[in-house]
Motif scaffolding. Structure first.
Motif, PDB file in Angstrom:
ATOM      1  N   LEU A  52      -1.686  55.778   1.587  1.00  0.00           N
ATOM      2  CA  LEU A  52      -1.175  55.028   0.441  1.00  0.00           C
ATOM      3  C   LEU A  52      -0.779  53.603   0.813  1.00  0.00           C
ATOM      4  O   LEU A  52      -0.981  52.688   0.032  1.00  0.00           O
ATOM      5  CB  LEU A  52       0.032  55.736  -0.172  1.00  0.00           C
ATOM      6  N   VAL A  53      -0.211  53.425   1.991  1.00  0.00           N
ATOM      7  CA  VAL A  53       0.235  52.076   2.362  1.00  0.00           C
ATOM      8  C   VAL A  53      -0.815  51.291   3.140  1.00  0.00           C
ATOM      9  O   VAL A  53      -0.971  50.092   2.929  1.00  0.00           O
ATOM     10  CB  VAL A  53       1.579  52.101   3.130  1.00  0.00           C
ATOM     11  N   THR A  54      -1.533  51.956   4.020  1.00  0.00           N
ATOM     12  CA  THR A  54      -2.490  51.216   4.854  1.00  0.00           C
ATOM     13  C   THR A  54      -3.726  50.780   4.076  1.00  0.00           C
ATOM     14  O   THR A  54      -4.284  49.721   4.356  1.00  0.00           O
ATOM     15  CB  THR A  54      -2.909  52.037   6.090  1.00  0.00           C
ATOM     16  N   GLU A  55      -4.141  51.568   3.078  1.00  0.00           N
ATOM     17  CA  GLU A  55      -5.338  51.213   2.308  1.00  0.00           C
ATOM     18  C   GLU A  55      -5.124  50.003   1.406  1.00  0.00           C
ATOM     19  O   GLU A  55      -6.087  49.397   0.953  1.00  0.00           O
ATOM     20  CB  GLU A  55      -5.825  52.410   1.491  1.00  0.00           C
ATOM     21  N   ILE A  56      -3.873  49.644   1.149  1.00  0.00           N
ATOM     22  CA  ILE A  56      -3.623  48.441   0.338  1.00  0.00           C
ATOM     23  C   ILE A  56      -3.134  47.279   1.202  1.00  0.00           C
ATOM     24  O   ILE A  56      -2.692  46.259   0.685  1.00  0.00           O
ATOM     25  CB  ILE A  56      -2.658  48.715  -0.837  1.00  0.00           C
ATOM     26  N   GLY A  57      -3.234  47.452   2.518  1.00  0.00           N
ATOM     27  CA  GLY A  57      -2.986  46.336   3.423  1.00  0.00           C
ATOM     28  C   GLY A  57      -1.612  46.246   4.051  1.00  0.00           C
ATOM     29  O   GLY A  57      -1.330  45.286   4.769  1.00  0.00           O
ATOM     30  N   LEU A 102       2.814  47.499  -8.792  1.00  0.00           N
ATOM     31  CA  LEU A 102       2.097  46.215  -8.758  1.00  0.00           C
ATOM     32  C   LEU A 102       1.247  46.071  -7.501  1.00  0.00           C
ATOM     33  O   LEU A 102       0.133  45.541  -7.557  1.00  0.00           O
ATOM     34  CB  LEU A 102       3.089  45.060  -8.867  1.00  0.00           C
ATOM     35  N   SER A 103       1.750  46.534  -6.366  1.00  0.00           N
ATOM     36  CA  SER A 103       0.970  46.459  -5.121  1.00  0.00           C
ATOM     37  C   SER A 103      -0.329  47.226  -5.254  1.00  0.00           C
ATOM     38  O   SER A 103      -1.396  46.750  -4.840  1.00  0.00           O
ATOM     39  CB  SER A 103       1.788  47.010  -3.947  1.00  0.00           C
ATOM     40  N   HIS A 104      -0.253  48.416  -5.815  1.00  0.00           N
ATOM     41  CA  HIS A 104      -1.474  49.208  -5.991  1.00  0.00           C
ATOM     42  C   HIS A 104      -2.407  48.574  -7.024  1.00  0.00           C
ATOM     43  O   HIS A 104      -3.624  48.549  -6.837  1.00  0.00           O
ATOM     44  CB  HIS A 104      -1.133  50.650  -6.385  1.00  0.00           C
ATOM     45  N   ALA A 105      -1.834  48.047  -8.087  1.00  0.00           N
ATOM     46  CA  ALA A 105      -2.666  47.410  -9.117  1.00  0.00           C
ATOM     47  C   ALA A 105      -3.371  46.171  -8.562  1.00  0.00           C
ATOM     48  O   ALA A 105      -4.572  45.992  -8.776  1.00  0.00           O
ATOM     49  CB  ALA A 105      -1.813  47.039 -10.331  1.00  0.00           C
ATOM     50  N   PHE A 106      -2.645  45.321  -7.843  1.00  0.00           N
ATOM     51  CA  PHE A 106      -3.249  44.101  -7.289  1.00  0.00           C
ATOM     52  C   PHE A 106      -4.300  44.406  -6.228  1.00  0.00           C
ATOM     53  O   PHE A 106      -5.238  43.634  -6.032  1.00  0.00           O
ATOM     54  CB  PHE A 106      -2.185  43.178  -6.700  1.00  0.00           C
ATOM     55  N   PHE A 115      -2.900  57.116 -11.266  1.00  0.00           N
ATOM     56  CA  PHE A 115      -1.736  57.810 -10.715  1.00  0.00           C
ATOM     57  C   PHE A 115      -0.888  56.909  -9.819  1.00  0.00           C
ATOM     58  O   PHE A 115       0.339  56.985  -9.849  1.00  0.00           O
ATOM     59  CB  PHE A 115      -2.204  59.045  -9.942  1.00  0.00           C
ATOM     60  N   HIS A 116      -1.515  56.061  -9.005  1.00  0.00           N
ATOM     61  CA  HIS A 116      -0.766  55.203  -8.074  1.00  0.00           C
ATOM     62  C   HIS A 116       0.025  54.120  -8.790  1.00  0.00           C
ATOM     63  O   HIS A 116       0.909  53.505  -8.189  1.00  0.00           O
ATOM     64  CB  HIS A 116      -1.699  54.558  -7.052  1.00  0.00           C
TER      65      HIS A 116
END
Length: 140
Positions: A52-57, A102-106, A115-116
């Motif tokens: 969840l955290v690494t895939e969004i940078g 917002l992090s997941h959306a961006f 879901f995220h």
């Protein structure tokens, strides 16, 4: 007759207060349980928490920071006393959850059916509901 009306008003106010208190604790316990489980999962780096955290940078160490913040926030909201600390905890959880959405959306990482994004916004809404329903002894 006027005494009877006065008692009816007292009963209505009391039942409204009890209903509000029950709603507060229901919402707060659901929020606290959910956020605590999430925080523990992040601290243990259990399941999909790493992805969840690494895939969004984000770097992996962010799971430790987020997990600790979540657990401290839940403790502050559930424990008695410390109304100013509760205000900070509610605002912190709100920023944490809206920031996650917002992090997941961006990052275009919406998950299955959004879901995220939807789940953290749901937790933010629970936080707002808990804050709005809190009894007077938990307010500043």
């Amino acid at each position: 007759m006027s005494t009877m009306i006065g008692n009816d008003k007292t009963m209505k106010v009391g039942s409204r207060s009890m209903g509000r208190t029950a709603a507060f604790w229901t919402v707060t316990l659901i929020l606290g349980f959910s956020i605590a489980l999430s925080g523990i999962g992040q601290l243990m780096r259990y399941g999909g928490n790493v992805d969840l955290v690494t895939e969004i940078g984000f770097p992996l160490y962010i799971t430790t920071i987020l997990g600790v913040w979540k657990l401290l926030g839940v403790i502050a909201i559930v424990m008695p006393g410390f109304p100013r600390l509760k205000e900070w905890a509610y605002s912190g959880l709100f920023f944490l959850m809206t920031g996650a959405a917002l992090s997941h959306a961006f990052a275009n990482d919406y998950g299955d059916g959004g879901f995220h994004v939807i789940l953290p916004l749901f937790y933010a809404a629970l936080g707002i509901a808990s804050w709005a329903l809190r009894p007077k002894n938990r307010r500043l």
